[in-house]
Scaffold this motif. Structure first.
Motif, mmCIF file in Angstrom:
data_model
loop_
_atom_site.group_PDB
_atom_site.id
_atom_site.type_symbol
_atom_site.label_atom_id
_atom_site.label_comp_id
_atom_site.label_asym_id
_atom_site.label_seq_id
_atom_site.Cartn_x
_atom_site.Cartn_y
_atom_site.Cartn_z
ATOM 1 N N GLU A 178 0.799 -1.218 0.000
ATOM 2 C CA GLU A 178 0.000 0.000 0.000
ATOM 3 C C GLU A 178 0.828 1.260 0.000
ATOM 4 O O GLU A 178 0.416 2.286 -0.520
ATOM 5 C CB GLU A 178 -0.875 0.029 1.246
ATOM 6 C CG GLU A 178 -2.246 -0.446 0.919
ATOM 7 C CD GLU A 178 -3.140 -0.349 2.114
ATOM 8 O OE1 GLU A 178 -3.014 0.612 2.895
ATOM 9 O OE2 GLU A 178 -3.966 -1.255 2.268
ATOM 10 N N PHE A 179 1.994 1.158 0.611
ATOM 11 C CA PHE A 179 2.845 2.343 0.719
ATOM 12 C C PHE A 179 3.428 2.739 -0.632
ATOM 13 O O PHE A 179 3.954 3.821 -0.798
ATOM 14 C CB PHE A 179 3.962 2.096 1.721
ATOM 15 C CG PHE A 179 3.475 2.165 3.132
ATOM 16 C CD1 PHE A 179 3.349 3.382 3.761
ATOM 17 C CD2 PHE A 179 3.115 1.019 3.823
ATOM 18 C CE1 PHE A 179 2.892 3.461 5.067
ATOM 19 C CE2 PHE A 179 2.664 1.090 5.120
ATOM 20 C CZ PHE A 179 2.547 2.311 5.745
ATOM 21 N N ARG A 180 3.325 1.844 -1.598
ATOM 22 C CA ARG A 180 3.904 2.124 -2.899
ATOM 23 C C ARG A 180 3.187 3.231 -3.611
ATOM 24 O O ARG A 180 3.726 3.842 -4.525
ATOM 25 C CB ARG A 180 3.814 0.878 -3.738
ATOM 26 C CG ARG A 180 4.686 -0.148 -3.158
ATOM 27 C CD ARG A 180 5.001 -1.104 -4.212
ATOM 28 N NE ARG A 180 6.272 -1.674 -3.907
ATOM 29 C CZ ARG A 180 6.642 -2.844 -4.339
ATOM 30 N NH1 ARG A 180 5.856 -3.541 -5.107
ATOM 31 N NH2 ARG A 180 7.823 -3.301 -4.033
ATOM 32 N N ALA A 181 1.926 3.443 -3.241
ATOM 33 C CA ALA A 181 1.186 4.525 -3.872
ATOM 34 C C ALA A 181 1.873 5.843 -3.525
ATOM 35 O O ALA A 181 1.800 6.808 -4.274
ATOM 36 C CB ALA A 181 -0.230 4.528 -3.356
ATOM 37 N N PHE A 182 2.545 5.870 -2.385
ATOM 38 C CA PHE A 182 3.238 7.073 -1.963
ATOM 39 C C PHE A 182 4.669 6.964 -2.439
ATOM 40 O O PHE A 182 5.234 5.882 -2.468
ATOM 41 C CB PHE A 182 3.174 7.210 -0.446
ATOM 42 C CG PHE A 182 1.752 7.255 0.031
ATOM 43 C CD1 PHE A 182 1.078 8.450 0.098
ATOM 44 C CD2 PHE A 182 1.085 6.083 0.343
ATOM 45 C CE1 PHE A 182 -0.250 8.486 0.494
ATOM 46 C CE2 PHE A 182 -0.241 6.112 0.739
ATOM 47 C CZ PHE A 182 -0.904 7.321 0.820
ATOM 48 N N PRO A 201 2.974 6.984 5.482
ATOM 49 C CA PRO A 201 3.202 7.456 4.111
ATOM 50 C C PRO A 201 3.751 8.868 4.183
ATOM 51 O O PRO A 201 3.299 9.667 5.001
ATOM 52 C CB PRO A 201 1.817 7.431 3.472
ATOM 53 C CG PRO A 201 0.831 7.295 4.570
ATOM 54 C CD PRO A 201 1.546 6.778 5.775
ATOM 55 N N GLU A 236 4.214 12.612 3.380
ATOM 56 C CA GLU A 236 3.515 13.722 2.741
ATOM 57 C C GLU A 236 4.450 14.330 1.705
ATOM 58 O O GLU A 236 5.627 14.530 1.992
ATOM 59 C CB GLU A 236 3.208 14.807 3.785
ATOM 60 C CG GLU A 236 2.095 14.450 4.730
ATOM 61 C CD GLU A 236 0.751 14.373 4.037
ATOM 62 O OE1 GLU A 236 0.455 15.269 3.229
ATOM 63 O OE2 GLU A 236 0.006 13.404 4.296
ATOM 64 N N PRO A 237 3.946 14.651 0.529
ATOM 65 C CA PRO A 237 4.837 15.319 -0.424
ATOM 66 C C PRO A 237 5.241 16.686 0.124
ATOM 67 O O PRO A 237 4.439 17.350 0.773
ATOM 68 C CB PRO A 237 3.989 15.449 -1.688
ATOM 69 C CG PRO A 237 2.576 15.218 -1.276
ATOM 70 C CD PRO A 237 2.594 14.443 0.002
#
Lengths: 498, 498
Positions: B30-34, B86, B88-89
């Motif tokens: 799931e963390f790959r989305a980030f 995740p 944050e950008p």
């Protein structure tokens, strides 16, 4: 020569090679000056990023390790002899540098770049450089050349019929699952609609993720063609069909960077549709404050570019501008969106009206491309096919043909209702924020995660009334999503009078 | 919470975290989305790229692995509890997107971006996007703001004297080791010249690599200050001094991409010199067909920008345009270049005249900044200090103070003489190609690898006469370099008459 070894590390998009620091044949540190190394065994060649291993248990000095992705791509058994060389930078980088420094590129230069990208010669940093240099300025000729090049590096589908229709939404609106309603309507009428969709990249669900709740979507090209032959339509994931490999790679960098230019969007969409063998394409451009396109002027410019490229490439394009002010339907996330779709197809009384209406409009417009149909009667015909249950039956056939999911996916059991902070009328719903919350809740990977909207724009609410429910399957996700939603719900409530 | 574990993999510039696929607390996919994950233990926080491990021997489900670089940066012992979130950008990505889409940035926006880059918040793909968007267009105000921001995120050196001189060559010319001659001359005169240099990134030797043949160069800031106090000058590697951490990161992406704009070059150099506390700076711009700058017009525009930014930032800048038609000196590669430098300092009869002459010119110009010296007598004074042996003595003192290398580094014993293919006069030597050959031979990592030039531009040669000798220390390197040189020597020989 080194002996090939598979390293049980999943490096996602990176292709990684591992060498022991005390390798007797090469000095791994030296290869770092080069961006990548080339792993060679006869005609099998692979470009990889190098990492150096200081652990004998993981790798011996005379071994070359490849991550799971890299090993698969190399396609050789463990123990195969491989040689290593510093990778020559792809020649098309010279064109890229010219573009960066302000020159326009011709057709051949763009083709060189796209070929190198499609064959994995570019690093993410180079792809980013290409995208940003194009975002700076692109001539219409460059857009055409890019579309042409991208549609030529992939597979091109052939269909034994004159009319092949397709639809595409430029995205950004959660819940907008019209394809899963449009495809069965259009296919039930008898027009060919071989729909390939993407999985979500930054959104909480792509059409492929949602369809996967009901049926298999990772069909091979051959399987897909079989389904279309039997049912006139399909809803599959494009990942195995390889219609525009260069575009898939560009998107993997474009999305996290948040670059979204008109020119790249048009080239991306049109190249895939041309490869898919479409003759008639409907483009849906949702416009709204938190949609990708926020004003009528921008929508118009985008429409013109789609029409121009379509005309030049011999594809009939119809563009509709739709309301993108709030999510479409009630569910956000694969299971919830699949629920909405099936409710519309079943003509349920509580089926979301906006999703139904929009789907009928799109299906109606696509049906107009049937010469046998009287002009202007498309919408009515679509309605007829939906209400008679013909669309639902066709959907069931498509699900059966693709492979029905036998184990139903449950909705996430960890829930939180987010409530109105004040009494009033809902003025706006922030599409971007809702997507983010659903994603944090675990969608699309957790198919049962997402958001169920109870209220839409224009609805009156009283303070404390639930606005929506967050569903999650895992504690960690639930924590991330609820914290984010509680910080700011994404709903703007105005006074009833205003 | 997961338990921290060090993974013995050296991931170079990447900061990599490893999670087991069957982690009981988080679902790594799931963390790959980030783009990245955040590893947290109280105030210790680290951004890392995630890789997923399918091998129990490497990582247990309840462990979080960090690569060698990442583990060092995290700064906690193995077994420490860490949480994951995740990432944050970084907020400044909004400014970056504005720049990509054609807006100019103000001082604060550029400062935000540079701070985020310096604190490792940006991925290589984002850094690339920033660099390319700046390459597209940059206002003079943006160049100033960038210089200002970059000089402010690093350490600023303080010196107890009014005049602090420095020199910098924009690079691109192999063998151009003037700093190692200029520093002892200027220091022998009594002016402060605390020189920090880079290691080679894409060239076969940086000044730091060459100096390292003779002395330690990886001094801490404190050690460097001590050497300068004792000797008035030093020649150290800038890596431990941290003068412009943002610039170091930008360069790590700029170089492999081959972006080299005037604006970025000026901001990069000037920010470092301001942080180094310089008051007088001499910039050397070599011009030649295979140099970075190829025409007088380009050199002039670059000179003006250096002068303008210098004036605005309160730094006296002097720019000289020099001959960049061929390598300077005879050796290319650390050991060979150190040999040339010492030959000049010793006033050897066979010392390369071009290296000596250029060094005297630069030293002379720097000496003019001494108010006590009569205007125009700088060159003569430099010559005096070199010929009297004062410069050599000062060099020996600097070597001693930095820490003399006790084990001499040998020249590479694998050699090949590349010979003239025809009789005639040498017209040009391709600097870029010579650098590439020396690099393939193993320089700068193999200090004894490189090229020894026997002939320079204007020399007459007969067919079969050796033009240069390749030195390498390892078979693999020797193979790469000789194959590349035999394909095309880099020398262009014309008929003697023309």
């Amino acid at each position: 020569m080194l002996k090939l070894k598979k390293i049980a590390i999943d490096t996602y998009r990176d292709t990684v090679a591992f060498m022991a620091r005390d390798c007797p044949h090469y000095r791994p540190e030296e290869f770092r000056a080069f961006k990548k190394i080339l792993v060679v065994n006869g005609h099998n060649r692979l470009l990889a990023t190098l990492m150096i291993v200081d652990d004998k248990c993981l790798l011996e000095g005379d071994e070359l390790g490849l991550s799971e992705q890299a090993f698969r791509r190399m396609g050789l058994p463990e123990g195969s002899p491989v040689a290593i060389a510093p990778a020559e930078p792809p020649r098309s980088l010279d064109h890229l540098r010219a573009k960066i420094h302000g020159h326009s590129l011709d057709r051949n230069q763009i083709e060189d770049i796209i070929k190198d990208i499609a064959s994995h010669q570019y690093s993410e940093m180079e792809i980013s450089a290409f995208l940003v240099s194009c975002a700076g300025f692109m001539t219409t000729e460059e857009v055409l050349a890019l579309t042409h090049a991208m549609s030529h590096v992939g597979v091109k589908l052939q269909w034994n019929t004159e009319t092949v229709v397709d639809k595409h939404c430029i995205g950004g609106i959660p819940g907008n699952r019209t394809s899963m309603i449009v495809v069965p309507i259009v296919a039930a009428h008898g027009l060919l609609i071989p729909k390939t969709s993407s999985r979500a990249i930054t959104s909480p669900a792509g059409t492929a993720d949602t369809m996967e709740v009901l049926a298999r979507v990772d069909l091979s090209m051959h399987e897909m063609q079989q389904v279309v032959e039997d049912c006139k339509g399909c809803i599959v994931w494009g990942g195995h069909v390889n219609l525009s490999p260069a575009d898939d790679i560009l998107i993997s960098v474009e999305r996290p960077l948040g670059i979204d230019t008109r020119e790249q969007m048009v080239a991306s969409i049109m190249s895939k549709k041309i490869s898919a063998g479409s003759t008639h394409l409907l483009i849906d451009i949702p416009v709204g404050p938190s949609a990708k396109i926020s004003g009528a002027g921008n929508a118009l410019r985008l429409r013109k570019l789609f029409e121009y490229v379509g005309a030049e490439m011999g594809l009939h394009v119809e563009v509709i501008v739709t309301d993108g002010a709030e999510p479409i339907g009630n569910g956000i996330g694969p299971v919830l969106e699949a629920r909405d779709v099936m409710a519309v197809l079943r003509n349920d009384l509580d089926a979301p009206g906006d999703l139904r209406e929009k789907s009928l409009r799109i299906a109606g417009s696509l049906l107009e491309s049937d010469p046998a149909l009287r002009g202007g009667s498309g919408y009515q015909r679509a309605q007829e096919l939906l209400e008679s249950g013909a669309a639902l039956r066709r959907m069931e056939e498509i699900i059966e043909a693709q492979g029905r999911q036998t184990t139903p996916v449950a909705l996430g059991e960890l829930t939180l209702d987010v409530c109105a902070a004040e009494t009033g009328v809902i003025r706006t719903i922030d599409c971007f924020r809702m997507a983010r919350i659903a994603r944090l809740a675990g969608a699309p990977l957790s198919k049962g995660a997402g958001i169920d909207l109870f209220k839409k724009v224009g609805d009156k609410v009283e303070k404390g009334m639930p606005l929506y429910r967050i569903h999650a399957c895992f504690e960690a996700d639930f924590g991330f999503a609820t914290a984010f939603a509680q910080e700011e719900s994404g709903y703007h409530i105005g006074s009833a009078a205003s």
